[in-house]
Scaffold this motif. Structure first.
Motif, PDB file in Angstrom:
ATOM      1  N   GLY A  79     -36.542  -5.788  23.218  1.00 37.57           N
ATOM      2  CA  GLY A  79     -36.091  -6.262  21.593  1.00 37.57           C
ATOM      3  C   GLY A  79     -36.512  -5.690  20.675  1.00 37.57           C
ATOM      4  N   LEU A  80     -36.876  -4.348  21.077  1.00 33.54           N
ATOM      5  CA  LEU A  80     -37.329  -3.783  19.469  1.00 33.54           C
ATOM      6  C   LEU A  80     -36.306  -3.527  18.825  1.00 33.54           C
ATOM      7  CD1 LEU A  80     -40.334  -1.383  20.565  1.00 33.54           C
ATOM      8  CD2 LEU A  80     -40.612  -3.912  19.532  1.00 33.54           C
ATOM      9  N   ALA A  81     -35.051  -2.492  20.300  1.00 30.00           N
ATOM     10  CA  ALA A  81     -33.877  -2.699  18.992  1.00 30.00           C
ATOM     11  C   ALA A  81     -33.279  -3.034  17.970  1.00 30.00           C
ATOM     12  CB  ALA A  81     -32.740  -2.516  20.175  1.00 30.00           C
ATOM     13  N   LEU A  82     -33.263  -4.333  18.127  1.00 29.66           N
ATOM     14  CA  LEU A  82     -32.632  -6.128  18.299  1.00 29.66           C
ATOM     15  C   LEU A  82     -33.103  -5.811  16.573  1.00 29.66           C
ATOM     16  CD1 LEU A  82     -31.799  -8.392  20.356  1.00 29.66           C
ATOM     17  CD2 LEU A  82     -30.434  -7.073  18.888  1.00 29.66           C
ATOM     18  N   ARG A  83     -34.655  -5.649  16.754  1.00 29.23           N
ATOM     19  CA  ARG A  83     -35.489  -5.863  14.875  1.00 29.23           C
ATOM     20  C   ARG A  83     -35.094  -4.940  14.808  1.00 29.23           C
ATOM     21  NH1 ARG A  83     -40.121  -8.792  15.127  1.00 29.23           N
ATOM     22  NH2 ARG A  83     -41.039 -10.136  17.277  1.00 29.23           N
ATOM     23  N   VAL A  84     -35.128  -3.550  14.492  1.00 30.02           N
ATOM     24  CA  VAL A  84     -34.678  -2.825  13.894  1.00 30.02           C
ATOM     25  C   VAL A  84     -33.048  -2.771  12.652  1.00 30.02           C
ATOM     26  CG1 VAL A  84     -34.083  -0.350  13.497  1.00 30.02           C
ATOM     27  CG2 VAL A  84     -35.710  -0.514  14.763  1.00 30.02           C
ATOM     28  N   PHE A  85     -32.344  -3.253  13.921  1.00 24.45           N
ATOM     29  CA  PHE A  85     -31.178  -3.805  13.621  1.00 24.45           C
ATOM     30  C   PHE A  85     -30.809  -4.795  12.074  1.00 24.45           C
ATOM     31  CE2 PHE A  85     -28.503  -1.422  16.280  1.00 24.45           C
ATOM     32  CZ  PHE A  85     -26.927  -0.727  15.942  1.00 24.45           C
ATOM     33  N   ASP A  86     -31.506  -6.131  12.801  1.00 23.11           N
ATOM     34  CA  ASP A  86     -31.417  -7.505  11.845  1.00 23.11           C
ATOM     35  C   ASP A  86     -32.599  -6.418  10.864  1.00 23.11           C
ATOM     36  OD1 ASP A  86     -30.630  -8.867  13.498  1.00 23.11           O
ATOM     37  OD2 ASP A  86     -32.720  -9.326  14.685  1.00 23.11           O
ATOM     38  N   ALA A  87     -33.442  -5.525  10.383  1.00 23.57           N
ATOM     39  CA  ALA A  87     -34.231  -5.187   9.033  1.00 23.57           C
ATOM     40  C   ALA A  87     -33.547  -4.503   8.428  1.00 23.57           C
ATOM     41  CB  ALA A  87     -35.175  -4.424   9.499  1.00 23.57           C
ATOM     42  N   LEU A  88     -32.488  -3.957   9.871  1.00 26.88           N
ATOM     43  CA  LEU A  88     -31.582  -2.413   8.207  1.00 26.88           C
ATOM     44  C   LEU A  88     -30.260  -3.748   7.598  1.00 26.88           C
ATOM     45  CD1 LEU A  88     -30.756   0.408  10.884  1.00 26.88           C
ATOM     46  CD2 LEU A  88     -32.577   0.240   8.453  1.00 26.88           C
ATOM     47  N   ASP A  89     -30.180  -4.430   8.407  1.00 24.36           N
ATOM     48  CA  ASP A  89     -28.634  -5.230   8.164  1.00 24.36           C
ATOM     49  C   ASP A  89     -29.500  -6.522   6.656  1.00 24.36           C
ATOM     50  OD1 ASP A  89     -26.309  -6.389   8.089  1.00 24.36           O
ATOM     51  OD2 ASP A  89     -27.026  -8.788   9.142  1.00 24.36           O
ATOM     52  N   ILE A  90     -30.349  -6.629   6.753  1.00 23.78           N
ATOM     53  CA  ILE A  90     -31.390  -7.200   5.915  1.00 23.78           C
ATOM     54  C   ILE A  90     -31.351  -6.370   4.420  1.00 23.78           C
ATOM     55  CG2 ILE A  90     -33.563  -7.693   4.183  1.00 23.78           C
ATOM     56  CD1 ILE A  90     -33.952  -9.523   6.766  1.00 23.78           C
ATOM     57  N   MET A  91     -31.872  -5.176   4.337  1.00 23.55           N
ATOM     58  CA  MET A  91     -31.682  -3.858   3.480  1.00 23.55           C
ATOM     59  C   MET A  91     -30.523  -2.808   2.832  1.00 23.55           C
ATOM     60  SD  MET A  91     -34.697  -2.619   3.062  1.00 23.55           S
ATOM     61  CE  MET A  91     -34.297  -1.673   2.109  1.00 23.55           C
TER      62      MET A  91
END
Length: 440
Positions: A79-91
């Motif tokens: 699930g590390l991939a989803l964490r990166v996507f969520d952070a980029l989405d916020i940015m």
């Protein structure tokens, strides 16, 4: 027998076996055994093929392949991939077409952590296509960036196909991996520019919508928690190679350890995830090693029969301009991409193209990257590029192959621009390998 007859019989025999539904690795092995019976004199020839085949994979450098696969599998399974996507989405916040730009940004980062174009495309498609459809994105704006960015995993290190190409062509794998770093991010920049251009032409392709407002403090917190730690993994793979601290095999081991450490820190490391990652990596590794056996014996038979020497002499005496020959070889890759998958293309072309490239004076690392770019483009070349079918598999019901191919076309144009840049300015590919050699 004339060299062209030998080459024609070998290649046509492999193609016939593949068309008959025999897996690629076994098609190569079957053709090699038949050729060994003819050229090496019966059963002793088959024994020699087997000995050479075993020797081709009993090389410590090949431990890189399963380790890179394990690293990528763990990255997704935990699930590390989803964490990166969520952070980029916020940015990205309320940026027009933000999901398309998110695809390029997230996909480029995942390329450094997976090394698999098919995995990258499938993951991006399954994560982002439903959301893009929900937000009213037009099909070409939803699928195009995913198709383009998915192929970056073939160029940006650690690339599984780059390791395979380096092992077949017997060139410096570390240099080939590093060579793809700058061109890969240049290509990502071209993709982002293409998205911006498409939005300028058709703003309705990605309709704006309200998103939850985040303060800069919240954005920086998301980056610090979910993105910056991934730099530890990237440095563990690419940094240690670039600074000359580790070989590709050692760097792959560091990469696996780094993902395990991060997953443990985030408390998402489970036995289920580890087992699934090992199972997936084992399945693909077995296929790749069989392919290496088939390709290495294919090269040896071509050399023993005189086909390789005859082919090189023909090219050198034909007085063909090097650029013309390069474009011909590149066009051949694209043509093959309409019929067979990336691995099969590499197995068929590398033993033939690299002796020609050497005779023409091409830098082997630069030429290897050109081949990777061609194979990456072939994956989205209609009508049978493999990534087109991966996208079709994760696309909404009713999506046609024509729609997928149309979405990929602008990003193939970006690939062509990169090809022109690499030909005009080889230093784009060779700067980091030379730096690596200087540090070594």
């Amino acid at each position: 027998m004339a060299w062209y007859a030998v080459l024609g019989l070998m290649v046509s025999g492999i193609c016939v076996l593949m068309l008959a539904g025999i897996p690629v690795a076994f098609a190569f092995l079957g053709a090699n055994i038949i050729a060994a019976l003819f050229f090496f004199g019966g059963l002793p020839g088959i024994q020699q093929v087997l000995v050479n085949g075993v020797g081709s994979v009993t090389n410590f450098t090949f431990v890189t392949i399963p380790l890179f696969l394990i690293m990528g599998e763990l990255f997704f399974r935990t699930g590390l991939a989803l964490r990166v996507f969520d952070a980029l989405d916020i940015m990205l916040g309320r940026l027009p077409g933000r999901l398309a730009f998110l695809t390029v940004g997230g996909g480029s980062l995942f390329s450094t952590l997976t090394g698999s174009s098919m995995a990258n495309t499938a993951m991006l498609g399954s994560l982002l296509l439903p959301e893009m459809k929900k937000r009213g994105y037009k099909p070409y704006m939803a699928m195009g960036p995913i198709l383009g960015t998915g192929g970056l995993a073939m160029i940006i290190p650690p690339s599984g196909l780059a390791v395979l190409l380096g092992s077949i062509a017997q060139i410096d794998i570390a240099a080939l991996l590093i060579a793809g770093l700058i061109p890969g991010f240049v290509l990502a920049g071209l993709y982002a520019a293409m998205i911006a251009f498409q939005l300028w032409l058709d703003p309705d392709a990605a309709p704006p919508y309200d998103v939850n407002h985040k303060t800069w403090t919240e954005k920086l917190e998301a980056v610090a928690i979910n993105i910056l730690p991934m730099g530890f993994v990237i440095f563990s793979v690419i940094g240690v190679i670039l600074f000359g601290w580790a070989t590709p095999s050692e760097a792959a081991a560091f990469g696996v350890a780094a993902v395990l450490i991060l997953a443990a820190v985030y408390r998402c490391l489970t036995w289920k995830a580890i087992f699934a990652a090992l199972q997936g990596a084992l399945r693909v590794s077995g296929m790749i090693f069989l392919i290496i056996v088939g390709s290495s014996t294919f090269s040896q038979i071509l050399a023993y029969s005189g086909a390789t020497v005859g082919m090189v002499e023909f090219v050198t005496h034909a007085k063909v301009e090097p650029l013309t020959m390069l474009l011909f070889m590149f066009g051949t890759l694209l043509l093959l991409g309409t019929m067979i998958d990336a691995t099969s293309i590499m197995l068929l072309t590398v033993p033939i193209f690299f002796p020609i490239a050497k005779a023409l004076g091409f830098d082997p690392i630069w030429f290897g990257l050109i081949l990777l770019l061609g194979i990456e483009m072939s994956g989205t070349t209609p009508p049978f590029g493999m990534l087109l079918f991966v996208m079709l598999g994760v696309a909404p019901p009713g999506t046609t192959l024509g729609q997928v191919a149309k979405a990929a076309a602008p990003f193939l144009f970006c690939d062509a621009i990169l090809l022109g840049l690499l030909i005009a300015f080889p230093v784009i590919a060779l700067y980091l390998p030379r730096l690596l050699q200087a540090s070594g």
